[in-house]
Design a protein around this motif. Structure first.
Motif, PDB file in Angstrom:
ATOM      1  N   ARG A  64       0.858  -1.177   0.000  1.00 28.60           N
ATOM      2  CA  ARG A  64       0.000   0.000   0.000  1.00 28.60           C
ATOM      3  C   ARG A  64       0.897   1.229   0.000  1.00 28.60           C
ATOM      4  O   ARG A  64       2.015   1.215   0.517  1.00 28.60           O
ATOM      5  CB  ARG A  64      -0.950   0.034   1.207  1.00 28.60           C
ATOM      6  N   THR A  65       0.390   2.289  -0.596  1.00 26.60           N
ATOM      7  CA  THR A  65       1.164   3.530  -0.680  1.00 26.60           C
ATOM      8  C   THR A  65       0.953   4.373   0.572  1.00 26.60           C
ATOM      9  O   THR A  65       0.070   4.084   1.385  1.00 26.60           O
ATOM     10  CB  THR A  65       0.733   4.345  -1.908  1.00 26.60           C
ATOM     11  N   PRO A  66       1.728   5.448   0.738  1.00 25.98           N
ATOM     12  CA  PRO A  66       1.411   6.415   1.787  1.00 25.98           C
ATOM     13  C   PRO A  66       0.018   6.996   1.594  1.00 25.98           C
ATOM     14  O   PRO A  66      -0.578   6.904   0.517  1.00 25.98           O
ATOM     15  CB  PRO A  66       2.493   7.488   1.618  1.00 25.98           C
ATOM     16  N   ALA A  67      -0.499   7.600   2.651  1.00 30.10           N
ATOM     17  CA  ALA A  67      -1.872   8.104   2.645  1.00 30.10           C
ATOM     18  C   ALA A  67      -2.066   9.227   1.644  1.00 30.10           C
ATOM     19  O   ALA A  67      -1.169  10.047   1.419  1.00 30.10           O
ATOM     20  CB  ALA A  67      -2.261   8.582   4.046  1.00 30.10           C
ATOM     21  N   LEU A  68      -3.252   9.248   1.033  1.00 31.71           N
ATOM     22  CA  LEU A  68      -3.654  10.318   0.130  1.00 31.71           C
ATOM     23  C   LEU A  68      -4.583  11.279   0.856  1.00 31.71           C
ATOM     24  O   LEU A  68      -5.191  10.926   1.877  1.00 31.71           O
ATOM     25  CB  LEU A  68      -4.378   9.735  -1.084  1.00 31.71           C
ATOM     26  N   PRO A  69      -4.772  12.493   0.322  1.00 28.69           N
ATOM     27  CA  PRO A  69      -5.670  13.459   0.977  1.00 28.69           C
ATOM     28  C   PRO A  69      -7.150  13.180   0.742  1.00 28.69           C
ATOM     29  O   PRO A  69      -7.993  13.881   1.287  1.00 28.69           O
ATOM     30  CB  PRO A  69      -5.252  14.798   0.353  1.00 28.69           C
ATOM     31  N   GLY A  70      -7.466  12.166  -0.039  1.00 29.21           N
ATOM     32  CA  GLY A  70      -8.849  11.812  -0.312  1.00 29.21           C
ATOM     33  C   GLY A  70      -8.903  10.714  -1.348  1.00 29.21           C
ATOM     34  O   GLY A  70      -7.880  10.288  -1.887  1.00 29.21           O
ATOM     35  N   PRO A  71     -10.124  10.219  -1.673  1.00 27.64           N
ATOM     36  CA  PRO A  71     -10.247   9.169  -2.685  1.00 27.64           C
ATOM     37  C   PRO A  71      -9.828   9.675  -4.061  1.00 27.64           C
ATOM     38  O   PRO A  71     -10.212  10.767  -4.474  1.00 27.64           O
ATOM     39  CB  PRO A  71     -11.745   8.826  -2.661  1.00 27.64           C
ATOM     40  N   ALA A  72      -9.037   8.893  -4.762  1.00 24.09           N
ATOM     41  CA  ALA A  72      -8.570   9.278  -6.091  1.00 24.09           C
ATOM     42  C   ALA A  72      -9.669   9.076  -7.122  1.00 24.09           C
ATOM     43  O   ALA A  72     -10.414   8.094  -7.076  1.00 24.09           O
ATOM     44  CB  ALA A  72      -7.329   8.477  -6.474  1.00 24.09           C
ATOM     45  N   ARG A  73      -9.767  10.002  -8.052  1.00 24.78           N
ATOM     46  CA  ARG A  73     -10.694   9.855  -9.176  1.00 24.78           C
ATOM     47  C   ARG A  73     -10.001   9.258 -10.388  1.00 24.78           C
ATOM     48  O   ARG A  73     -10.618   8.537 -11.172  1.00 24.78           O
ATOM     49  CB  ARG A  73     -11.306  11.197  -9.532  1.00 24.78           C
ATOM     50  N   PHE A  74      -8.717   9.588 -10.562  1.00 26.32           N
ATOM     51  CA  PHE A  74      -7.926   9.019 -11.644  1.00 26.32           C
ATOM     52  C   PHE A  74      -6.571   8.593 -11.112  1.00 26.32           C
ATOM     53  O   PHE A  74      -5.999   9.261 -10.245  1.00 26.32           O
ATOM     54  CB  PHE A  74      -7.712  10.029 -12.779  1.00 26.32           C
TER      55      PHE A  74
END
Length: 446
Positions: A64-74
């Protein structure tokens, strides 16, 4: 609103400072085996999931990658030497582009983030590609009229402005030449202009810029909110660009072709009726022959699948193949309703159909032309939402990642005769239900 998918086969005859270095390690066991990678974002997850198919065909969640700021759209991905690069676009006010990388044997790290204002929902204001010379190139919008780019060469370069100006760039498509080290970019503006420009040596060449249309088909909110254009290099180095146009008098699909000498584009002529408004295009180049396959999808007017071929300077009309395609995409900005790929000398296009529990596809063979084979039954597959395909030159398979309208994510492969549901079923049932393609496929060769 009605949906049309159209298919082509061609044989060529012819300044921002928003980045930050994070150095955050990704969790999970590191897997460095040859195989296919699937990168995707679940709606409730705080990071991207990395699944790997090994040489035995078995799938497993490896990292798994580091955390994102929200759900990715693309999500877009590329492999540069021993480094995997992933870009994730998160809608918002402003939207955010997050770039991640992983060195062979290491963990995923977040390289930088970029905030982009004024981009409409459903736009994809970035793209990422690996060049044949071992570098990666990323292009991104700054929310106004001047895109920026970075080059990966054992690390990201600083952001540089491109010699390209316009109103606002909403969607980018990159293609890498199989010969030399050239890259071409097609950039769609919010006002309907479509530009093509070349990257040679270390920079974008301003004198290579061409305006192909000022009437690019746009989405319901006025911006470029679907892949209404695509470009691919031929095996011999020629470039093909195809796009949909939006005015009442010119609606339909058009293609422009440029030879390896890069002296200019000329039109590929073919019948465009009754194509309607083409809001989606997917092109795929054959990895060993000078052929091209493509799908064209009308999300507004006609509800049918047609097909043509262009081979040895002759156009062959495949006729109407399907008249019951998915017809409710008028407000589904961000959907990618079909994709093309190759399995050997067979082209396959998977597309969004009006029915669930089946895998709709068309195929082209050199001997038989286009046909619409029986769609394999899939009891747990809803109606297709977005499709991403790639030609796996290692296995010879055409591989497709497919999301459906229930938020499930599948991978299907075609070996030239048989379709296989990878992993025996969905690899996720929790994708975002916001239209988009929060997933990407690439091959790792270790």
């Amino acid at each position: 609103m009605r949906l049309l998918a159209l298919v082509l086969v061609f044989a060529s005859a012819c300044s921002f400072d928003a980045s930050v270095g994070f150095g955050v390690g990704g969790g999970g066991d590191v897997v460095d085996v040859a195989g296919i990678r699937l990168v995707f974002a679940d709606e409730s997850a705080t990071s991207l999931s990395i699944w790997t198919r090994d040489s035995t065909g078995a799938w497993s969640e490896s990292e798994r990658t580091p955390a994102l700021p929200g759900p990715a759209r693309f999500v877009r991905s590329a492999v540069v030497g021993s480094v995997e690069l992933v870009g994730a676009w998160i809608d918002g006010s402003p939207g955010q582009l997050v770039m991640l990388s992983r060195q062979s044997g290491g963990e995923w790290v977040e390289d930088w983030r970029l905030q982009v204002d004024s981009v409409p929902d459903g736009a994809r204001p970035f793209d990422l590609i690996a060049a044949t010379d071992g570098r990666g190139v990323l292009v991104s919008s700054d929310g106004d009229g001047t895109p920026s780019y970075r080059v990966w060469n054992d690390g990201w370069s600083a952001a540089l402005e491109m010699p390209l100006t316009g109103t606002r760039f909403d969607w980018f498509e990159l293609a890498a030449s199989p010969v030399g080290m050239g890259i071409a970019l097609a950039a769609g503006e919010s006002d309907g202009q479509l530009h093509v420009i070349d990257f040679l040596d270390d920079s974008w060449q301003a004198d290579s810029t061409r305006l192909l249309t000022s009437d690019l088909k746009r989405g319901v909110d006025g911006g470029v909110q679907s892949p209404s254009f695509d470009l691919e290099f031929r095996d011999g180095g020629g470039l093909v660009v195809c796009f949909g146009e939006g005015s009442e008098s010119r609606h339909g699909a058009r293609c422009r072709i440029r030879g390896p000498s890069m002296t200019g584009f000329f039109p590929l002529e073919f019948s465009r009726t009754p194509w309607g408004y083409v809001t989606g295009v997917s092109l795929a180049s054959h990895p060993g022959r000078n052929w091209l396959a493509g799908g064209f999808f009308d999300l507004e007017e006609n509800e049918r699948l047609g097909a043509i071929t262009w081979k040895n300077m002759a156009v062959e009309d495949g006729g109407e193949l399907d008249s019951e395609l998915r017809n409710d995409n008028d407000v589904r900005s961000g959907s990618i309703p079909g994709a093309a790929a190759w399995s050997g000398d067979i082209a396959a296009v998977v597309y969004a159909d009006s029915e669930a529990q089946r895998l709709p596809w068309a195929q082209w063979t050199e001997a038989g032309g286009w046909s619409l084979p029986a769609a394999p039954e899939r009891s747990n597959l809803g109606r297709l939402e977005s499709v991403v395909g790639f030609t796996d030159s290692d296995s010879g398979d055409a591989v497709f990642a497919i999301s459906d309208d229930s938020g499930s994510l599948f991978v299907e492969s075609f070996d030239g005769s048989v379709w296989t549901t990878e992993n025996g079923g969905p690899l996720s049932t929790e994708l975002s239900t916001v239209p988009g393609a929060p997933f990407a496929l690439h091959r790792i060769s270790r």
